[in-house]
Design an enzyme around this catalytic site. Structure first.
Site: not given
Ligand code: C2E
Ligand code: MG
Ligand code: MG
Length: 562
Positions: A155, A185
């Site tokens: 991450h 995203d």
């Protein structure tokens, strides 16, 4: 990212706070003026008497007036200190309010606006642009395959990629634009432009795609990461299309851009699309698919079907390939080409696959123990470092011998993460599970990878086999793959045997295991049991005719829409 791009407000000057300060100033000023007038009034009488008394010509000020003057002085000192304290308190509160407002309206990672604040800011921008005779474009941006980047690299690398994307996109936006991170995203930009110069937005979209596509360095030791974005565009005047209404509402613009973005994804990603009204129904269908899949997994709507695998030389049934089907209450029986890509995208492929494999192991335990079971595994599942353990757990739970199980993976897995794939192979093989390379001939696997990875079998893609009898090139390819398999010591399965003619030709070319509609369509668990009972491969069952798989034509229609 430049601050001007976000139309940052002066948080401390926000309406309510400014009014509070003006009110407080007037009150404080009133108190000060009253105190000064009283001071001048009493001081004007008291001081001369004090001076006269000191000079010995008078009897001194009146006691009452002196007390009033002292009280007045105390009041000014007290008032001033209170004013200072209040000012400090208000300043602190204002700072805290501004901070809270900033937190509520911006994304902590990138500093962009967030989903909640993009709407009101867009409405304000549309109105401001309209006053200048401009319209706005809403640009929805989604990072392609971001989940994979996160899964493969962790991450913190995922965050670094998002930050870099935000920086690159922000650097390309005109001064008066807005930029927001909508979550995960997904980014959105709102850009004012001249209504007759839509091409400026096309150019901006192209620049964003090119800029994000440049590799990102995530640290000295880490490899460079490449990523792409898909963009959906909508404009507040509806554009040239006469079917589109003017959209002066931020939510409607966002929705249209979202629809266009899905189209860009569907068209192959790494591109942009302007919104068209026809896209709307496609997105609705896609959403229905997603919801249906989410609910269908827990409701047990995904079930295994089985396709026979035959030893071509002897004609014996040697096992089955499990092919998942979705018994959807809305869409009927749906094939994997429709739901597997969607399940992969929404992160449910693991769960779905586990559910059908569990059922398949239960079914296969009732078959003759010499029959094998092949299951297809998505490339995404292979990236999971715990995949081998998860599979072993399923085998243990079902008490199914690992050497009867074969997994099929496609070539697309092999060009990335070869290290992870190799260690996975080792774990699987240590357990006795076989690994086949599926759809061979259609992907990108290099011969070196074939030598490096210990496959147990190659499966020639059905596109070559089905055309074997009427296309010379296909025959040449099948021949070449056959010699390759012989050279590497890899047995071969031919899939897509649709006729006796193809079967005869294959028999001339070499020694194969085969499967295809010639032997029957994939059938559900019950039909498979009846088939096996008929051949004495299932103890204690009566023979019954197998039924056909009816999903093929139906799937074509769904696939075109998904
Ligand atoms: P695949 O593994 O290559 O499976 C063979 C596909 O070819 C199956 O399509 C099968 O129905 C079809 N087929 C078999 N014989 C013939 C034939 O003679 N002619 C023609 N034209 N087609 C034939 P299906 O069931 O639609 O599956 C499509 C693909 O979906 C599979 O290709 C496999 O890659 C994937 N798949 C199926 N089940 C699963 C699953 O549980 N998990 C994952 N990850 N993928 C799956
Ligand atoms: Mg397969
Ligand atoms: Mg295949």
């Amino acid at each position: 990212m430049g601050e001007t791009k976000l139309i940052e407000r002066d948080w401390t000057e926000a309406g309510g706070v400014r009014f509070g300060r003006a009110e407080r100033d007037i009150v404080a000023l009133g108190i000060a003026i009253a105190a000064i007038i009283m001071f001048v009034g009493t001081g004007g009488t008291v001081l001369p008497s004090v001076v006269r008394s000191l000079a010995g010509v008078g009897g001194g000020p009146e006691r009452l007036l002196t007390n009033a003057l002292l009280l007045n002085i105390a009041l000014i000192v007290f008032g001033w200190r209170r004013y200072r304290e209040l000012s400090d308190e208000v300043r602190e509160r204002r700072k805290a309010e501004a901070h809270a407002r900033r937190l509520a309206e911006t994304d902590p990672l990138t500093g962009c606006l967030n989903r909640r604040s993009i709407g009101p800011n867009t409405d304000a921008l549309i109105a401001a642009a309209a006053e200048r005779g401009q319209v706005v474009a809403f640009v929805m941006i989604d990072v392609d395959n971001f989940k994979q980047i996160n899964d493969c690299n962790g991450h913190s690398i995922g965050d670094a990629i998002l930050l870099e994307c935000a920086r690159r996109i922000g650097a390309l936006l005109p001064r008066s634009s807005l930029m927001a991170r909508l979550g995960g995203d997904e980014f959105a930009c709102v850009v004012p432009f001249e209504p007759h110069h839509g091409e400026t937005i096309d150019q901006l979209a192209t620049s964003i795609i090119e800029s994000v596509a440049r590799p990102v360095s995530t640290g000295a030791a880490a490899p460079q990461i490449e990523t792409t974005v898909s963009l959906g565009l909508s404009r507040s005047d509806g554009g040239r299309s006469s079917t589109l209404r003017q959209t002066t509402d931020a939510q409607a613009l966002l929705h249209s851009a979202d629809v266009a973005m899905y189209q860009a994804k569907k068209d192959g990603r790494n591109r942009y699309c302007w919104f068209e009204p026809t896209m709307e129904s496609e997105l609705r269908f896609r959403n229905e698919l997603e919801t249906g899949i989410r609910q269908g997994i827990s409701r047990g709507e995904f079930v295994p079907y089985y396709e026979q695998q035959i030893d071509l030389a002897s004609g014996d049934l040697v096992g089955f390939e499990m092919l998942a089907r979705w018994h959807s209450p809305n869409f009927g029986v749906v094939g994997p080409d429709v739901f597997i890509p969607v399940a992969e995208e929404i992160g449910l492929i693991d769960e779905l696959s586990e559910s059908v494999i569990r059922q398949a192991l239960d079914d296969a335990k009732q078959w003759n123990p010499r029959l094998t079971l092949s299951v297809n595994i998505s490339p995404l599942q292979l990236r999971d470092p715990w995949f081998a353990q998860k599979l072993l757990k399923l085998l243990l739970e079902a008490n199914f011998p690992p050497n009867r199980l074969d997994i099929e993976i496609t070539e697309s897995c092999l060009h990335e993460n070869i290290g992870i794939v190799r260690s996975l192979f080792t774990s699987l093989k240590n357990q006795g599970i076989g690994v086949s390379l599926d759809d061979f001939g259609t992907g990108y696997s290099s011969l070196a990878q074939l030598r490096n990875l210990p496959f147990d079998r190659l499966k020639i893609d059905r596109s070559f086999v089905t055309r074997l009898t009427d296309d010379k090139d296909s025959e040449t390819i099948v021949q070449a793959i056959t010699s390759l398999g012989e050279g590497l010591g890899l047995p071969i399965t031919a899939e897509g045997i649709e006729s006796g003619e193809i079967l005869d030709r294959l028999r001339l070319l070499g020694k194969f295991k085969g499967q295809g509609y010639f032997y029957g369509r994939p059938a559900d668990a019950e039909q498979t049991r009846r088939l096996l009972a008929g051949q004495g491969l299932l103890v204690g069952e009566q023979a019954a005719p197998p039924a056909a798989d009816t999903t093929a034509d139906h799937d074509d229609a769904l696939r075109r829409r998904a």
